[in-house]
Design a protein around this motif. Structure first.
Motif: not given
Length: 255
Positions: A160-164, A202-207, A222-231
């Motif tokens: 929860e603290d580091n998912f980004t 789930e943590l990333r997508m809720e954010k 995308a970048s801010d939730v830890g998945i900087p690949d937009p595709n």
């Protein structure tokens, strides 16, 4: 080997991935292609589920290149056989990364016979090391069984603290808490009812939903939730919400 050797292909060119799948007689080598990724970021996110023994990695990819992926992956999966694929103009750059535990560097376009020879050598290496790694994994799991009962709650809080952090995955967190990845995977599913990667996603997508509701552009979210690949982010978001990011934003945005 008592099971097929698992192979992953990581290349941002879909045509290259398809050609690799079709060109090699995987069955005859006792291998199977278990998955693909179009970027290093996507590969890091799905590698825990795929559990490859061998990874073909293109050196030139967006968001996380092949060298960065190799640095990250081999630190967490020391028995992963990495085969770097590179164009002639990048070959010397690749060879300079001699500190990385790369099994082989191959020039694109690759020749079927050469790939087969490299895979045969990789198969021999994996076969010889199989019992060695199994023993280490068993010892690591025995150590994990001594873990304190509340560790899953600590891990959930850590996520929860580091998912980004885009480099966060099962192996990363297992190392952080001193467990083997296989032990953490079993323990997390047993204690939460969810796979580790499902919980993290789930943590990333809720954010991400919050960002969409605020009208944040997709590549920023995308970048801010830890998945900087937009595709890859786009596919994850649609799987989670049933809608594209733009559609979700249009329907739920605050005007």
């Amino acid at each position: 080997m008592d099971r097929a050797i698992r192979v992953m292909i990581i290349d941002d060119e879909e045509s290259a991935r398809k050609l690799m799948r079709a060109a090699i007689k995987w069955d005859e080598l006792g291998m199977e292609v278990v998955g693909e990724a179009a970027s290093g970021i996507e590969a890091i996110n799905i590698i825990d589920d795929l559990k490859p023994d061998i990874a073909f990695v293109d050196i030139s990819m967006p968001f996380m290149n092949g060298i960065e992926f190799t640095e990250t992956a081999t630190s967490r999966y020391p028995n992963l056989v990495i085969i770097i694929m590179t164009a002639i103009d990048q070959f010397e750059y690749a060879r300079k990364c001699v500190s990385l535990p790369v099994f082989e560097y191959m020039l694109k376009p690759m020749v079927r016979e050469e790939i087969t020879k490299v895979l045969e050598r990789a198969r021999d290496k994996i076969s010889k090391e199989k019992d060695y790694w199994a023993e280490l994994e068993a010892k690591a799991d025995d150590g994990g069984d001594q873990a304190e009962a509340g560790s899953t709650d600590q891990i959930k809080k850590y996520l929860e603290d580091n998912f980004t952090d885009s480099k966060l995955n099962l192996a990363f967190v297992a190392q952080h808490f001193g467990f083997s990845a296989s032990y953490l995977s079993r323990k997390f599913k047993q204690d939460t009812g969810k796979k580790f990667v499902e919980y993290l996603n789930e943590l990333r997508m809720e954010k991400a939903k919050e960002f969409a509701e605020k009208g944040t552009k997709m590549y920023v979210a995308a970048s801010d939730v830890g998945i900087p690949d937009p595709n890859y982010f786009s596919r994850c978001f649609k799987k989670f919400t049933g809608k594209s990011y733009s559609d979700y934003m249009a329907e739920n945005g605050k005007n």
